[in-house]
Each structure stands twice: as structure tokens, then as C-alpha cells.
Design a protein around this motif. Structure first.
Motif, PDB file in Angstrom:
ATOM      1  N   PHE A 166       0.819  -1.211   0.000  1.00 55.27           N
ATOM      2  CA  PHE A 166       0.000   0.000   0.000  1.00 55.27           C
ATOM      3  C   PHE A 166       0.854   1.264   0.000  1.00 55.27           C
ATOM      4  O   PHE A 166       0.358   2.352  -0.325  1.00 55.27           O
ATOM      5  CB  PHE A 166      -0.966   0.000   1.193  1.00 55.27           C
ATOM      6  N   ASN A 167       2.129   1.152   0.373  1.00 51.62           N
ATOM      7  CA  ASN A 167       2.999   2.323   0.387  1.00 51.62           C
ATOM      8  C   ASN A 167       3.412   2.781  -1.010  1.00 51.62           C
ATOM      9  O   ASN A 167       3.877   3.911  -1.178  1.00 51.62           O
ATOM     10  CB  ASN A 167       4.265   2.025   1.203  1.00 51.62           C
ATOM     11  N   LYS A 168       3.266   1.918  -2.008  1.00 51.13           N
ATOM     12  CA  LYS A 168       3.604   2.295  -3.382  1.00 51.13           C
ATOM     13  C   LYS A 168       2.413   3.036  -3.974  1.00 51.13           C
ATOM     14  O   LYS A 168       1.651   2.514  -4.790  1.00 51.13           O
ATOM     15  CB  LYS A 168       3.973   1.054  -4.187  1.00 51.13           C
ATOM     16  N   SER A 169       2.249   4.274  -3.532  1.00 48.37           N
ATOM     17  CA  SER A 169       1.040   5.037  -3.834  1.00 48.37           C
ATOM     18  C   SER A 169       0.809   5.232  -5.328  1.00 48.37           C
ATOM     19  O   SER A 169      -0.333   5.140  -5.799  1.00 48.37           O
ATOM     20  CB  SER A 169       1.086   6.395  -3.130  1.00 48.37           C
ATOM     21  N   GLN A 170       1.880   5.506  -6.086  1.00 48.36           N
ATOM     22  CA  GLN A 170       1.694   5.730  -7.515  1.00 48.36           C
ATOM     23  C   GLN A 170       1.179   4.481  -8.207  1.00 48.36           C
ATOM     24  O   GLN A 170       0.259   4.545  -9.042  1.00 48.36           O
ATOM     25  CB  GLN A 170       3.008   6.174  -8.162  1.00 48.36           C
ATOM     26  N   ALA A 171       1.744   3.333  -7.865  1.00 43.76           N
ATOM     27  CA  ALA A 171       1.291   2.073  -8.451  1.00 43.76           C
ATOM     28  C   ALA A 171      -0.160   1.788  -8.060  1.00 43.76           C
ATOM     29  O   ALA A 171      -0.979   1.399  -8.901  1.00 43.76           O
ATOM     30  CB  ALA A 171       2.193   0.923  -8.006  1.00 43.76           C
ATOM     31  N   VAL A 172      -0.475   1.981  -6.783  1.00 43.80           N
ATOM     32  CA  VAL A 172      -1.827   1.719  -6.300  1.00 43.80           C
ATOM     33  C   VAL A 172      -2.838   2.615  -7.024  1.00 43.80           C
ATOM     34  O   VAL A 172      -3.888   2.151  -7.492  1.00 43.80           O
ATOM     35  CB  VAL A 172      -1.912   1.937  -4.775  1.00 43.80           C
ATOM     36  N   LEU A 173      -2.537   3.895  -7.145  1.00 44.95           N
ATOM     37  CA  LEU A 173      -3.458   4.836  -7.798  1.00 44.95           C
ATOM     38  C   LEU A 173      -3.598   4.534  -9.285  1.00 44.95           C
ATOM     39  O   LEU A 173      -4.706   4.609  -9.837  1.00 44.95           O
ATOM     40  CB  LEU A 173      -2.981   6.268  -7.578  1.00 44.95           C
ATOM     41  N   ASP A 174      -2.502   4.186  -9.942  1.00 45.57           N
ATOM     42  CA  ASP A 174      -2.583   3.858 -11.369  1.00 45.57           C
ATOM     43  C   ASP A 174      -3.431   2.616 -11.599  1.00 45.57           C
ATOM     44  O   ASP A 174      -4.201   2.537 -12.572  1.00 45.57           O
ATOM     45  CB  ASP A 174      -1.181   3.640 -11.943  1.00 45.57           C
ATOM     46  N   ILE A 175      -3.307   1.637 -10.720  1.00 39.64           N
ATOM     47  CA  ILE A 175      -4.126   0.432 -10.829  1.00 39.64           C
ATOM     48  C   ILE A 175      -5.595   0.780 -10.639  1.00 39.64           C
ATOM     49  O   ILE A 175      -6.475   0.299 -11.365  1.00 39.64           O
ATOM     50  CB  ILE A 175      -3.671  -0.623  -9.803  1.00 39.64           C
ATOM     51  N   GLY A 176      -5.891   1.637  -9.668  1.00 45.80           N
ATOM     52  CA  GLY A 176      -7.274   2.053  -9.437  1.00 45.80           C
ATOM     53  C   GLY A 176      -7.865   2.785 -10.632  1.00 45.80           C
ATOM     54  O   GLY A 176      -9.025   2.564 -11.011  1.00 45.80           O
ATOM     55  N   ARG A 177      -7.073   3.663 -11.232  1.00 47.14           N
ATOM     56  CA  ARG A 177      -7.559   4.412 -12.401  1.00 47.14           C
ATOM     57  C   ARG A 177      -7.802   3.484 -13.587  1.00 47.14           C
ATOM     58  O   ARG A 177      -8.786   3.626 -14.317  1.00 47.14           O
ATOM     59  CB  ARG A 177      -6.558   5.503 -12.763  1.00 47.14           C
ATOM     60  N   LYS A 178      -6.879   2.542 -13.804  1.00 46.75           N
ATOM     61  CA  LYS A 178      -7.065   1.576 -14.890  1.00 46.75           C
ATOM     62  C   LYS A 178      -8.297   0.719 -14.644  1.00 46.75           C
ATOM     63  O   LYS A 178      -9.052   0.397 -15.578  1.00 46.75           O
ATOM     64  CB  LYS A 178      -5.821   0.691 -15.004  1.00 46.75           C
TER      65      LYS A 178
END
Length: 213
Positions: A166-178
Motif C-alpha cells: 500500500f505504500n507504493k502510492s503511484q502504483a496503487v493509484l494507477d491500478i485504481g484508475r485503470k
């Protein structure tokens, strides 16, 4: 089981048989398309006489596109499961539980569906999410995806896509947007990301969202 009389095997006139041998088929019809990872389907069914982890059953693993579709076409869809049951699809070696080493520092994007969406959206959302995972649709963040869970419940169904950190915020947010893009979720409708650690220690029935898109 009845035995087969080997003398009866050759009763067909060879002139009437299809003369096409397997070697004569186009090579592209014989080659399976490998996936980047091997994936495992799990099935959970509530049983109050057994521990939660004992109710999780590993069904089958696959590593080609053809084997996935063969599996998908021969099992029930999520909307056909009994209330209280889950389907989970995870990379091989990762168990669909918070405590697994691959999951313990992660969290999940959560889609909450109301009861009427079981017939309209549950199956389509689940299939699209699974195809995103096995097809590496999250691109450079695909390694951050651990798996997904579809939960059928009386008050409303739920789908979660789990990530490793969960600390990899950019990866988490990009996955959510996709995820929103592929599921065609309206921009004004938000989905939330919940950290497993928060879910484990929550005091009430609602877990706070660490991220939203």
C-alpha cells in the motif's frame, strides 16, 4: 465401469474416416498462448464448523489463455454461487488471505455492488478484472497485483483487487484508475482502497479508505 472390447475398435471402414492427421492442422491452432504468470482459482464456502482457512479450497491452476477459457466455461459464474461464497484468483503461490507474505503489506481496491447489480454487473466486472490481471493490463504495475476476490453476500456483493504494497502510492493509484477505465465506472463515482492492516483491526463494520479515485 464396463470394459471395452478391443476387437470392436476397428469396426469403422477406414475409407470413411477423416484422413486429416494432427500434423496437418495449422501450427497456430495447436500452440497454446502462455501467460506471464501461473494463476490459481480458489473457492470459499462458509462452514461454521470449520476454521476460515479450512474453508478455502484450491481448485486449479492455469498458465495459458486457452486453459483459462476452458476453466471459465466449465464453472459457475459468481452470480450463481450461494450467498457466503467467494471466488479468488491469485498468482500461484499466493493464498487469498491477509496473512500471506505477499499480501500482508498490501491492500485492495473495493467495488461494492448492491443486490440488483448481481445480475447486471457482478459477472461482467469479475471477468473484466480477471482478464486485466492475466493479460497484464496494468502494464508496469502488473507485478504489484496479487489477485482478486469476488464475494457473494446477502446485503450486497463485493469485488476486491489486491495489491502487494500500500505504500507504493503511484502504483496503487494507477491500478485504481485503470480499473475504473476498464469497468467503465463513471468519473463522478469513486472507488476506495483499503489497507489489509486497517481491515484486520477495524472497530466497526466500515474500513477507512486510504486512497480513492
Amino acid at each position: 465401469m464396463a470394459s471395452i472390447n478391443t476387437e470392436d475398435i476397428e469396426i469403422v471402414d477406414k475409407k470413411d474416416q477423416d484422413s486429416t492427421s494432427i500434423e496437418e492442422y495449422a501450427p497456430e491452432l495447436l500452440i497454446k498462448h502462455p501467460l506471464q504468470h501461473t494463476w490459481t482459482l480458489w473457492y470459499y464456502e462458509t462452514d461454521r464448523t470449520r476454521a476460515w482457512d479450512e474453508c478455502q479450497k484450491e481448485v486449479i491452476s492455469f498458465n495459458t489463455a486457452e486453459d483459462f477459457w476452458s476453466l471459465y466455461n466449465h464453472i459457475k459464474s459468481p452470480s450463481e454461487l450461494k450467498s457466503g461464497c467467494d471466488y479468488s484468483m491469485f498468482k500461484q503461490g499466493i493464498r487469498p488471505m491477509w496473512e500471506d507474505d505477499a499480501n500482508k503489506n498490501g491492500g485492495k481496491w473495493v467495488l461494492q455492488l448492491d443486490k440488483k447489480q448481481r445480475l447486471s454487473d457482478l459477472d461482467n466486472f469479475w471477468l473484466e478484472i480477471v482478464l486485466c490481471m492475466i493479460g497484464e493490463a496494468f502494464h508496469e504495475h502488473s507485478d504489484d497485483v496479487c489477485g482478486a476476490v469476488a464475494s457473494v453476500r446477502p446485503k450486497g456483493d463485493r469485488i476486491g483487487i489486491w495489491t502487494a504494497d500500500f505504500n507504493k502510492s503511484q502504483a496503487v493509484l494507477d491500478i485504481g484508475r485503470k480499473l475504473k477505465e476498464r469497468l467503465k465506472i463513471q468519473p463522478k463515482q469513486t472507488i476506495g482502497y483499503q489497507v489489509h492492516r486497517d481491515t484486520m483491526v477495524k472497530a466497526g463494520s466500515v474500513t477507512k479508505n486510504t486512497y480513492s479515485v
